[in-house]
Design a protein around this motif. Structure first.
Motif, PDB file in Angstrom:
ATOM      1  N   UNK A  43       0.846  -1.196   0.000  1.00  0.00           N
ATOM      2  CA  UNK A  43       0.000   0.000   0.000  1.00  0.00           C
ATOM      3  C   UNK A  43       0.881   1.245   0.000  1.00  0.00           C
ATOM      4  N   UNK A  44       0.650   2.134  -0.980  1.00  0.00           N
ATOM      5  CA  UNK A  44       1.470   3.333  -1.130  1.00  0.00           C
ATOM      6  C   UNK A  44       0.952   4.429  -0.186  1.00  0.00           C
ATOM      7  N   UNK A  45       1.157   4.186   1.108  1.00  0.00           N
ATOM      8  CA  UNK A  45       0.750   5.164   2.100  1.00  0.00           C
ATOM      9  C   UNK A  45      -0.720   5.507   2.009  1.00  0.00           C
ATOM     10  N   UNK A  46      -1.041   6.768   2.301  1.00  0.00           N
ATOM     11  CA  UNK A  46      -2.434   7.213   2.363  1.00  0.00           C
ATOM     12  C   UNK A  46      -3.118   7.259   0.999  1.00  0.00           C
ATOM     13  N   UNK A  47      -2.348   7.038  -0.102  1.00  0.00           N
ATOM     14  CA  UNK A  47      -2.985   6.994  -1.420  1.00  0.00           C
ATOM     15  C   UNK A  47      -3.922   5.800  -1.538  1.00  0.00           C
ATOM     16  N   UNK A  48      -3.615   4.751  -0.760  1.00  0.00           N
ATOM     17  CA  UNK A  48      -4.326   3.476  -0.833  1.00  0.00           C
ATOM     18  C   UNK A  48      -4.100   2.735  -2.147  1.00  0.00           C
ATOM     19  N   UNK A  49      -3.200   3.230  -2.996  1.00  0.00           N
ATOM     20  CA  UNK A  49      -2.823   2.471  -4.182  1.00  0.00           C
ATOM     21  C   UNK A  49      -2.053   1.226  -3.745  1.00  0.00           C
TER      22      UNK A  49
END
Length: 337
Positions: free
Chosen positions: A5-11
């Motif tokens: 998970x790319x931090x708060x991007x949720x990607x």
């Protein structure tokens, strides 16, 4: 391919991503084939930049052929001002054959003063927040070779991701990565092979991806073979054993005797030379085989290695005790043509 998970991007991004610098030296047909291999290998994160000449356009050809929806697309701009960043964003959208960009990053912020300008009334952050509200970009990130710049940027709460060099030779950002993890900010690792200097590719990528604070590493690739080899590392993250660590860090030690980490402590130069950039262009020329591109960028600098008067002030400030004066002489001989 392992995804994180790319931090708060949720990607959810593949732990091995595609670095877009080297692709600028291949043909359109080869680029399409490479992007096909990227898709087949399970790599879903692509990083490029406006400054990489035709990289965006070639990647755009590949996306058109193999499906924009299959990738999380990141690009970046060296512009700092409101109008400049919008102009470059529009060029990137056209080049990449897309109507949105997942992650748009400020490229290589070199100082706290630059960061302050970007975040000011006339800076590019205001522009990117406006286009983000319209859905033209999904997230805003920042890249830098200076950990202290990224540290301050994270404190603002404005950036979803950071990008910084990290490899066995360049480990100065490890504390910043730990902080990013705590703040739920995605960590993108550029220069995972120290600009091509590290030969033990697999070991270096395994070292990086075993760091729990790293989200994705983006080695540059310009062939299907490189894509397949690098992708294998992300299929199963295997820790280094003692023998492998010894091999890797011996190589790092040998490189470290004359390897610029671009920390910037040698600056400012009394002659106005951007010292780290001299060695960066040397690396692009020698290791990335981007000779014309490196020469163009090098000769665009007002002050270059040839202007060194060997005062030695840079060497006194270098925390790695590099022989900067001798290194600049080599740059001069290589690029001053």
């Amino acid at each position: 391919m392992e995804k994180r998970r790319l931090g708060k991007t949720n990607f959810l991004v593949s732990v091995i991503g595609f670095g877009g610098i080297p692709i600028q030296r291949v043909s359109r047909e080869e680029a399409i084939e490479i992007i096909s291999a990227v898709k087949e290998a399970g790599i879903n994160f692509i990083d490029t930049a406006r400054g990489y000449t035709v990289s965006e356009s070639l990647i755009g050809c590949g996306l058109e052929k193999h499906g924009r929806e299959n990738f999380i697309l990141a690009t970046k701009s060296g512009k700092r001002d409101y109008n400049g960043i919008l102009e470059e964003l529009n060029i990137s959208l056209k080049n990449l054959n897309t109507d949105y960009i997942d992650l748009f990053q400020f490229h290589n912020i070199k100082s706290l003063e630059e960061l302050d300008f970007v975040m000011g009334d006339e800076g590019g952050l205001k522009a990117l927040k406006e286009v983000k509200a319209k859905g033209i970009i999904k997230e805003i990130g920042i890249t830098s070779h200076m950990p202290e710049v990224l540290d301050k940027a994270m404190d603002t709460g404005e950036f979803a991701t950071i990008q910084c060099p990290y490899n066995p030779v360049e480990r100065q950002a490890e504390e910043v990565f730990r902080k990013a993890n705590k703040l739920d900010i995605g960590v993108i690792v550029m220069k995972p092979l120290a600009g091509g200097a590290i030969q033990n590719t697999d070991l270096s990528l395994r070292f990086i991806t075993n760091n729990p604070n790293v989200t994705v590493a983006i080695p540059g690739m310009d062939s299907v073979k490189q894509v397949m080899e690098n992708a294998k590392i992300g299929e199963k993250i295997i820790p280094l054993n003692e023998e492998e660590r010894a091999i890797l860090f011996q190589e790092a030690k040998e490189l470290g005797t004359e390897f610029c980490r671009r920390c910037g402590y040698c600056m400012p130069c009394p002659q106005g030379i951007d010292i780290p950039s001299q060695f960066l262009m040397e690396g692009y020329y020698k290791r990335y085989n981007l000779k014309e591109w490196a020469l163009d960028r090098y000769h665009a600098m007002e002050f270059r290695a040839k202007d060194c008067i060997e005062c030695g002030s840079c060497e006194k400030k270098c925390p790695y005790n590099l022989p900067i004066r001798e290194m600049l002489k080599r740059v001069d001989m290589l690029l001053e043509r």
